[in-house]
Scaffold this motif. Structure first.
Motif, PDB file in Angstrom:
ATOM      1  N   LYS A  52       0.811  -1.220   0.000  1.00  0.00           N
ATOM      2  CA  LYS A  52       0.000   0.000   0.000  1.00  0.00           C
ATOM      3  C   LYS A  52       0.843   1.268   0.000  1.00  0.00           C
ATOM      4  O   LYS A  52       0.550   2.217  -0.727  1.00  0.00           O
ATOM      5  N   LYS A  53       1.857   1.286   0.827  1.00  0.00           N
ATOM      6  CA  LYS A  53       2.623   2.529   0.954  1.00  0.00           C
ATOM      7  C   LYS A  53       3.473   2.806  -0.278  1.00  0.00           C
ATOM      8  O   LYS A  53       3.719   3.957  -0.622  1.00  0.00           O
ATOM      9  N   VAL A  54       3.929   1.736  -0.950  1.00  0.00           N
ATOM     10  CA  VAL A  54       4.710   1.914  -2.173  1.00  0.00           C
ATOM     11  C   VAL A  54       3.790   2.431  -3.271  1.00  0.00           C
ATOM     12  O   VAL A  54       4.105   3.398  -3.977  1.00  0.00           O
ATOM     13  N   ALA A  55       2.631   1.804  -3.416  1.00  0.00           N
ATOM     14  CA  ALA A  55       1.683   2.195  -4.452  1.00  0.00           C
ATOM     15  C   ALA A  55       1.232   3.640  -4.261  1.00  0.00           C
ATOM     16  O   ALA A  55       1.142   4.401  -5.222  1.00  0.00           O
ATOM     17  N   GLY A  56       0.988   4.000  -3.020  1.00  0.00           N
ATOM     18  CA  GLY A  56       0.480   5.344  -2.735  1.00  0.00           C
ATOM     19  C   GLY A  56       1.374   6.448  -3.278  1.00  0.00           C
ATOM     20  O   GLY A  56       0.895   7.485  -3.750  1.00  0.00           O
ATOM     21  N   GLN A  57       2.687   6.208  -3.265  1.00  0.00           N
ATOM     22  CA  GLN A  57       3.611   7.234  -3.749  1.00  0.00           C
ATOM     23  C   GLN A  57       3.380   7.502  -5.239  1.00  0.00           C
ATOM     24  O   GLN A  57       3.725   8.565  -5.733  1.00  0.00           O
ATOM     25  N   LEU A  58       2.831   6.499  -5.967  1.00  0.00           N
ATOM     26  CA  LEU A  58       2.713   6.607  -7.419  1.00  0.00           C
ATOM     27  C   LEU A  58       1.380   7.206  -7.857  1.00  0.00           C
ATOM     28  O   LEU A  58       1.237   7.613  -9.007  1.00  0.00           O
ATOM     29  N   CYS A  59       0.435   7.291  -6.968  1.00  0.00           N
ATOM     30  CA  CYS A  59      -0.882   7.820  -7.329  1.00  0.00           C
ATOM     31  C   CYS A  59      -0.753   9.234  -7.869  1.00  0.00           C
ATOM     32  O   CYS A  59      -1.431   9.618  -8.816  1.00  0.00           O
ATOM     33  N   VAL A  60       0.131   9.998  -7.269  1.00  0.00           N
ATOM     34  CA  VAL A  60       0.210  11.420  -7.605  1.00  0.00           C
ATOM     35  C   VAL A  60       0.864  11.681  -8.961  1.00  0.00           C
ATOM     36  O   VAL A  60       0.868  12.811  -9.424  1.00  0.00           O
ATOM     37  N   GLU A  61       1.378  10.593  -9.615  1.00  0.00           N
ATOM     38  CA  GLU A  61       1.843  10.777 -10.996  1.00  0.00           C
ATOM     39  C   GLU A  61       0.682  11.269 -11.849  1.00  0.00           C
ATOM     40  O   GLU A  61       0.857  12.052 -12.767  1.00  0.00           O
ATOM     41  N   CYS A  62      -0.496  10.735 -11.605  1.00  0.00           N
ATOM     42  CA  CYS A  62      -1.668  11.108 -12.403  1.00  0.00           C
ATOM     43  C   CYS A  62      -2.646  11.969 -11.611  1.00  0.00           C
ATOM     44  O   CYS A  62      -3.198  12.914 -12.152  1.00  0.00           O
ATOM     45  N   HIS A  63      -2.866  11.600 -10.363  1.00  0.00           N
ATOM     46  CA  HIS A  63      -3.793  12.391  -9.545  1.00  0.00           C
ATOM     47  C   HIS A  63      -2.985  13.509  -8.924  1.00  0.00           C
ATOM     48  O   HIS A  63      -2.445  13.374  -7.835  1.00  0.00           O
ATOM     49  N   LEU A  64      -2.843  14.559  -9.715  1.00  0.00           N
ATOM     50  CA  LEU A  64      -1.960  15.643  -9.320  1.00  0.00           C
ATOM     51  C   LEU A  64      -2.439  16.268  -8.024  1.00  0.00           C
ATOM     52  O   LEU A  64      -3.638  16.355  -7.776  1.00  0.00           O
ATOM     53  N   PRO A  65      -1.488  16.679  -7.217  1.00  0.00           N
ATOM     54  CA  PRO A  65      -1.850  17.230  -5.917  1.00  0.00           C
ATOM     55  C   PRO A  65      -2.981  18.260  -5.995  1.00  0.00           C
ATOM     56  O   PRO A  65      -3.899  18.203  -5.198  1.00  0.00           O
ATOM     57  N   ASP A  66      -2.955  19.130  -6.996  1.00  0.00           N
ATOM     58  CA  ASP A  66      -4.001  20.165  -7.057  1.00  0.00           C
ATOM     59  C   ASP A  66      -5.397  19.546  -7.126  1.00  0.00           C
ATOM     60  O   ASP A  66      -6.298  19.975  -6.420  1.00  0.00           O
ATOM     61  N   ASP A  67      -5.554  18.502  -7.990  1.00  0.00           N
ATOM     62  CA  ASP A  67      -6.871  17.881  -8.133  1.00  0.00           C
ATOM     63  C   ASP A  67      -7.230  17.119  -6.872  1.00  0.00           C
ATOM     64  O   ASP A  67      -8.328  17.213  -6.352  1.00  0.00           O
ATOM     65  N   VAL A  68      -6.245  16.306  -6.403  1.00  0.00           N
ATOM     66  CA  VAL A  68      -6.519  15.447  -5.264  1.00  0.00           C
ATOM     67  C   VAL A  68      -6.846  16.284  -4.038  1.00  0.00           C
ATOM     68  O   VAL A  68      -7.774  15.998  -3.296  1.00  0.00           O
ATOM     69  N   TYR A  69      -6.110  17.337  -3.834  1.00  0.00           N
ATOM     70  CA  TYR A  69      -6.351  18.145  -2.642  1.00  0.00           C
ATOM     71  C   TYR A  69      -7.646  18.918  -2.753  1.00  0.00           C
ATOM     72  O   TYR A  69      -8.284  19.209  -1.752  1.00  0.00           O
ATOM     73  N   GLU A  70      -8.071  19.198  -3.979  1.00  0.00           N
ATOM     74  CA  GLU A  70      -9.364  19.853  -4.166  1.00  0.00           C
ATOM     75  C   GLU A  70     -10.493  18.904  -3.729  1.00  0.00           C
ATOM     76  O   GLU A  70     -11.407  19.302  -3.020  1.00  0.00           O
ATOM     77  N   ILE A  71     -10.365  17.616  -4.144  1.00  0.00           N
ATOM     78  CA  ILE A  71     -11.390  16.637  -3.780  1.00  0.00           C
ATOM     79  C   ILE A  71     -11.398  16.367  -2.281  1.00  0.00           C
ATOM     80  O   ILE A  71     -12.443  16.165  -1.677  1.00  0.00           O
ATOM     81  N   HIS A  72     -10.199  16.329  -1.691  1.00  0.00           N
ATOM     82  CA  HIS A  72     -10.081  15.894  -0.291  1.00  0.00           C
ATOM     83  C   HIS A  72      -9.812  17.056   0.644  1.00  0.00           C
ATOM     84  O   HIS A  72      -9.059  16.916   1.584  1.00  0.00           O
ATOM     85  N   LYS A  73     -10.386  18.191   0.351  1.00  0.00           N
ATOM     86  CA  LYS A  73      -9.936  19.345   1.129  1.00  0.00           C
ATOM     87  C   LYS A  73     -10.193  19.234   2.635  1.00  0.00           C
ATOM     88  O   LYS A  73      -9.523  19.897   3.409  1.00  0.00           O
ATOM     89  N   ASP A  74     -11.080  18.340   3.024  1.00  0.00           N
ATOM     90  CA  ASP A  74     -11.311  18.173   4.470  1.00  0.00           C
ATOM     91  C   ASP A  74     -10.275  17.273   5.126  1.00  0.00           C
ATOM     92  O   ASP A  74     -10.107  17.294   6.331  1.00  0.00           O
ATOM     93  N   THR A  75      -9.595  16.416   4.319  1.00  0.00           N
ATOM     94  CA  THR A  75      -8.747  15.398   4.937  1.00  0.00           C
ATOM     95  C   THR A  75      -7.255  15.570   4.675  1.00  0.00           C
ATOM     96  O   THR A  75      -6.465  15.028   5.394  1.00  0.00           O
ATOM     97  N   THR A  76      -6.868  16.328   3.636  1.00  0.00           N
ATOM     98  CA  THR A  76      -5.468  16.474   3.245  1.00  0.00           C
ATOM     99  C   THR A  76      -4.759  15.122   3.173  1.00  0.00           C
ATOM    100  O   THR A  76      -4.074  14.719   4.106  1.00  0.00           O
ATOM    101  N   PRO A  77      -4.962  14.378   2.085  1.00  0.00           N
ATOM    102  CA  PRO A  77      -4.445  13.010   2.066  1.00  0.00           C
ATOM    103  C   PRO A  77      -2.933  12.939   2.008  1.00  0.00           C
ATOM    104  O   PRO A  77      -2.272  13.745   1.375  1.00  0.00           O
ATOM    105  N   ASN A  78      -2.445  11.913   2.678  1.00  0.00           N
ATOM    106  CA  ASN A  78      -1.049  11.589   2.717  1.00  0.00           C
ATOM    107  C   ASN A  78      -0.929  10.413   1.746  1.00  0.00           C
ATOM    108  O   ASN A  78      -1.797   9.538   1.736  1.00  0.00           O
ATOM    109  N   THR A  79       0.116  10.358   0.927  1.00  0.00           N
ATOM    110  CA  THR A  79       0.209   9.283  -0.063  1.00  0.00           C
ATOM    111  C   THR A  79       0.346   7.907   0.594  1.00  0.00           C
ATOM    112  O   THR A  79       0.132   6.896  -0.048  1.00  0.00           O
TER     113      THR A  79
END
Ligand code: HEC
Ligand code: HEC
Length: 89
Positions: A52-79
Motif C-alpha cells: 500500500k505505501k509503495v503504491a500510494g507514492q505513485l498515485c500522484v503521478e496522475c492524480h496531481l496534488p491540485d486535483d486530489v487536494y481539491e477533492i479531499h480538502k477536508d482530509t489532506t491526504p497523505n500518499t
C-alpha cells in the motif's frame, strides 16, 4: 455460593449479554461504504499487487496534488494513506 451472590452473577451475565447485543446492533448500523474503490483498469491494475505505501507514492503521478487536494480538502491526504480509503476490492 450464597443466594445473593448467585443473583449478582446472574445480573452481571444478563448485563453482559445486553452489552454484546448493543455492540452488534451498533456495528450493523454502520453506513455503506461510499468511497470509490481503486478502479480495475490499465491505469490501476499494477497497484493491486503492490504494498500500500509503495503504491500510494505513485498515485500522484496522475492524480496531481491540485486535483486530489481539491477533492479531499477536508482530509489532506497523505500518499501513505490513499489505499486505506480507496480499497482494492
Ligand atoms: C497512470 C495514471 C494513474 C495512476 C498512476 C493512478 N490513477 Fe487513479 N485514475 C486515473 C484516471 C485517468 C482516472 C479516471 C478514470 C477512471 O475512473 O479510471 C482515475 C480514477 C481514480 C479513482 C476514481 C474511481 C471512481 O470510481 O470514481 C480513484 C479512487 C483512483 N483513481 C485512485 C487512485 C489511487 C489510490 C492511485 C494510486 C494507488 C491511482 N489512482 C493511480 C489515472 C491514474
Ligand atoms: C480519509 C480517506 C481518504 C484518503 C486518505 C484519500 N481519499 Fe481519495 N477520496 C475519498 C473520498 C471519501 C472520496 C469521494 C469524494 C466525493 O466524491 O466527494 C475520494 C475521492 C477521490 C478521487 C475522485 C473519485 C471521483 O469519482 O472523482 C480520487 C481520484 C482520489 N480520491 C484519489 C486519492 C489519492 C490519490 C489519495 C492519496 C494521495 C487519496 N485519494 C486519499 C477519501 C480518501
Amino acid at each position: 455460593m450464597s443466594q445473593t451472590k448467585k443473583k449478582k452473577t446472574l445480573l452481571i451475565n444478563i448485563l453482559f449479554a445486553f452489552t454484546l447485543v448493543g455492540i452488534l446492533l451498533f456495528l450493523s448500523r454502520a453506513p455503506e461504504i461510499t468511497t470509490p474503490s481503486l478502479p480495475h483498469d490499465d491505469d490501476h491494475n499494477r497497484f493491486f499487487s503492490m504494498k500500500k505505501k509503495v503504491a500510494g507514492q505513485l498515485c500522484v503521478e496522475c492524480h496531481l496534488p491540485d486535483d486530489v487536494y481539491e477533492i479531499h480538502k477536508d482530509t489532506t491526504p497523505n500518499t501513505n494513506r490513499c489505499l486505506f480509503c480507496h480499497r482494492r476490492d
